[in-house]
Design a protein around this motif. Sequence first.
Motif, PDB file in Angstrom:
ATOM      1  N   SER A   1       0.768  -1.280  -0.009  1.00 49.38           N
ATOM      2  CA  SER A   1       0.089   0.162  -0.094  1.00 49.38           C
ATOM      3  C   SER A   1       0.733   1.154   0.055  1.00 49.38           C
ATOM      4  O   SER A   1       0.816   1.940   1.017  1.00 49.38           O
ATOM      5  CB  SER A   1      -0.976  -0.092   1.044  1.00 49.38           C
ATOM      6  OG  SER A   1      -0.437  -0.475   2.447  1.00 49.38           O
ATOM      7  N   ASN A   2       1.452   1.527  -1.125  1.00 52.89           N
ATOM      8  CA  ASN A   2       2.440   2.780  -1.192  1.00 52.89           C
ATOM      9  C   ASN A   2       1.557   4.026  -0.886  1.00 52.89           C
ATOM     10  O   ASN A   2       0.225   3.967  -1.503  1.00 52.89           O
ATOM     11  CB  ASN A   2       2.797   2.962  -2.631  1.00 52.89           C
ATOM     12  CG  ASN A   2       3.580   4.037  -3.011  1.00 52.89           C
ATOM     13  OD1 ASN A   2       3.551   5.126  -2.247  1.00 52.89           O
ATOM     14  ND2 ASN A   2       4.458   3.936  -3.730  1.00 52.89           N
ATOM     15  N   VAL A   3       1.756   4.976  -0.303  1.00 50.55           N
ATOM     16  CA  VAL A   3       1.164   6.396   0.083  1.00 50.55           C
ATOM     17  C   VAL A   3       0.799   6.857  -1.146  1.00 50.55           C
ATOM     18  O   VAL A   3      -0.040   7.978  -1.204  1.00 50.55           O
ATOM     19  CB  VAL A   3       1.909   7.058   1.167  1.00 50.55           C
ATOM     20  CG1 VAL A   3       2.087   6.313   2.473  1.00 50.55           C
ATOM     21  CG2 VAL A   3       3.316   7.377   0.610  1.00 50.55           C
ATOM     22  N   ASN A   4       1.535   6.680  -2.442  1.00 48.25           N
ATOM     23  CA  ASN A   4       1.101   7.448  -3.463  1.00 48.25           C
ATOM     24  C   ASN A   4       0.398   6.703  -4.475  1.00 48.25           C
ATOM     25  O   ASN A   4       0.071   6.932  -5.670  1.00 48.25           O
ATOM     26  CB  ASN A   4       2.429   7.717  -4.251  1.00 48.25           C
ATOM     27  CG  ASN A   4       3.240   8.795  -3.432  1.00 48.25           C
ATOM     28  OD1 ASN A   4       2.588   9.739  -3.030  1.00 48.25           O
ATOM     29  ND2 ASN A   4       4.277   8.489  -3.208  1.00 48.25           N
ATOM     30  N   HIS A   5      -0.429   5.787  -3.857  1.00 47.88           N
ATOM     31  CA  HIS A   5      -1.432   4.891  -4.729  1.00 47.88           C
ATOM     32  C   HIS A   5      -2.674   5.000  -3.919  1.00 47.88           C
ATOM     33  O   HIS A   5      -3.364   3.766  -3.446  1.00 47.88           O
ATOM     34  CB  HIS A   5      -0.979   3.438  -5.049  1.00 47.88           C
ATOM     35  CG  HIS A   5      -1.878   2.690  -5.831  1.00 47.88           C
ATOM     36  ND1 HIS A   5      -1.881   1.199  -6.174  1.00 47.88           N
ATOM     37  CD2 HIS A   5      -2.756   2.938  -6.814  1.00 47.88           C
ATOM     38  CE1 HIS A   5      -2.723   0.974  -7.008  1.00 47.88           C
ATOM     39  NE2 HIS A   5      -3.318   2.211  -7.522  1.00 47.88           N
ATOM     40  N   PRO A   6      -3.382   5.888  -3.693  1.00 48.61           N
ATOM     41  CA  PRO A   6      -4.677   5.981  -3.001  1.00 48.61           C
ATOM     42  C   PRO A   6      -5.789   5.535  -3.552  1.00 48.61           C
ATOM     43  O   PRO A   6      -6.728   5.292  -3.028  1.00 48.61           O
ATOM     44  CB  PRO A   6      -4.907   7.567  -2.623  1.00 48.61           C
ATOM     45  CG  PRO A   6      -4.086   7.956  -4.008  1.00 48.61           C
ATOM     46  CD  PRO A   6      -2.871   7.283  -4.229  1.00 48.61           C
TER      47      PRO A   6
END
Length: 573
Positions: free
Chosen positions: A137-142
Motif C-alpha cells: 500500500s504505497n502512500v502514493n497509490h490512494p
Amino acid sequence: TENTPVRVYRTDGPACDPSRGLPAARADWIAGRGDTEEYEGRAVQPTDDGRAAVRRAERSSAAEDAADHDRRRASADEWKGTARPPRRALPGRTVTQLHYARRGEITPEMRFVALREGCDVELVRSEVAAGRAIIPSNVNHPESEPMIIGRAFTVKVNANIGNSAVHSSVSEEVEKLQWATRWGADTVMDLSTGDAIHTTREWILRNSPVPIGTVPIYQALEKVNGDANALTWEIYRDTVIEQCEQGVDYMTVHAGVLLRYVPLTADRVTGIVSRGGSIMAGWCLAHHRENFLYTHYDELCEIFAAYDVAFSLGDGLRPGSIADANDAAQFAELDTLAELTKRAWQHDVQVMVEGPGHVPLHLVRENVERQQELCDGAPFYTLGPLVTDIAPGYDHITSAIGATEIARYGTAMLCYVTPKEHLGLPNKDDVRTGVVTYKIAAHAADIAKGHPGARDRDDALSKARFEFRWRDQFALSLDPELAQEYHDETLPAEAAKTAHFCSMCGPKFCSMRISQDIRDEFGGAAEQQAIAGAAPGGLTAEEARAGMAAKSEEFLAAGGTVYLPDPQVGAPS
Ligand code: IRN
C-alpha cells in the motif's frame, strides 16, 4: 429450499473514465495518519519523453516503430487526470503497515482487509506484525483497495502485463489491467520494457484498484540503452524513487544474485532464465563486483520505508527447466533472500519472497517448506511452478498443477502463466485464460487448506447444478460468460435455461435428473416430483428400481464389503 447468497469480492473496482482515473478512495486514511507530507517537484524527472523510441526507430529505421511511437505519444497526451504532488514519510517517521502492526495499531487498511477476508482484524494485524503477511500500500497509490498476501489468508493471484519494445500501446495496457482485474487478478505487475514506460505506468496506477508491482531494473536498463554493464546504483536508485513517487506498491529486486553464485549455474540445462537475474549476473561478471542491489540494500530499505513499498525479493536464479530444479544455485540464492528478508524487517519494511519456476511435482513441496522455514514465514510468491517442460502452448496448465501444489503447502500468492509463456507476449484472451486458470489453482488450494468458507461457492454452485438453475450456475462460475457460451452452443433456446438436462448427456441419461427421480421415488419432496414430471424422456421409477436391484445383487455376490481390510504391511507371517 433456501439459497443463501454467496459473497465474492470483485477486484475490478468501480468503473471510471481511464483518462481521469479512479477516485483516490484511500487518500483520507493516508493523510489522516499525519505521518507523511506532500512535496513539490519530483525527486526525479521522468525520462520518458519518447527519445528512446525515436532512437530505436532510427536504429531499426522501421517506419512501423515510429508510427507506433506517435500512437503512444498521442494516447499519453490524452491524460486528463489530476497530477498529485508525491507524498513521503515525514523526517524520522516510518509509515509502513508493518510498523503500525508491530506497534499494535490497527489501520483502516487492516480493517478493510479483515472485512474483505471475512476474518478478525486482530488476525490481520498480528500476521502483518510477524512478517507472515503484507498489505502492499504505497502512500502514493490512494486508488488501491487494500488486500493482504499471507498464508493465513486466501491465496492470491498476480497477473503480469506490460508492453515490450515490439508490441502494444499505453491504452492497450490500461485495457489489459482492467481485463485482468475483471477476471479476478488480486495484483498486477507492469513489466513494460519499451518506451513510454513512465506514462504507461502512470495510466496503469491511476486506474488500478489493485496493488501494482514492477521490476525497476527493467526501466533502469532502458535508461542506459540496454547496456547492462553501464548500470549503476545511482541510476537504479533514481528509477526506484521515480516509481515510489508514482505509487508502485511492490517491487521485484534481484538482490540475491551474488557474484559467487553465478558459476553455480554453469552446468545447468537452461542457465539463468530470469530477466532481472541475468541482467544482474551479467553486471557482476562484467565488473567482477558484488551485486549493487545487495551492497546498497539498506539504502533501498530506507527508500521503501518512506513510501511503504514492499519488497518482492526476486528469484534471479530460479530454475528454467525441471532438470535444474532445487539445485545449488537456486537454494544458495534462497539463503540470501532469507537474510535480506530479515534485514528488511529491521527497517519495518514489508517483504515477500519470490520462488520458482520449473519444478517436477514431487519436488514442489520442498520449495515452499524450505522457504517458509528459512524466511521465518515471510509470504512466498511463486511463478507456477511448471511441472513439466513439454507443453508449450499449454503452460498455464503445466504451471497451474505446480501452483496448486505449492499453494496448498503455504505459498501466499501465485504469479500467473499464460498459454503464450515461452512463445510470445500474451493478448487479452491469454490474460483471461491465465487469470482464470490461476484462480482455479488458488481456490483449489484454499479448499485443500481448509480455509474457512472456501467451499461455500462450490456448494452453492453444486446445488444450483443439481437443481438445474442454469443461470445461477453460470453466475457462480469463475468465468460465467464462457460457461454460458458453451452451454448455449448446443442449447441456445431460452427454455433450455430451465431444462433439466444439457446436451452433454441429453435428457435420458442426465445423472442429475436420474438422481432427482430416485430421490423423488424414495421419499422426495412434492416439489421434486413436479420437477421430475416436467422433464421429458427420463427413466421411469420402475426402470430405476430394477437397475438398483441388479446392482444390489452384484454387490452382495462379490462379498458385500464396502472397504477392503487394511493390508498388513510388515506384519509377522
Ligand atoms: C514471481 C515469482 N518468481 C518470479 N516472479 C515474477 O517474474 C516476478 O514477480 C515478475 O513479475 C517476474 C520477474 O521476472 P524476471 O525478471 O525474474 O524474469
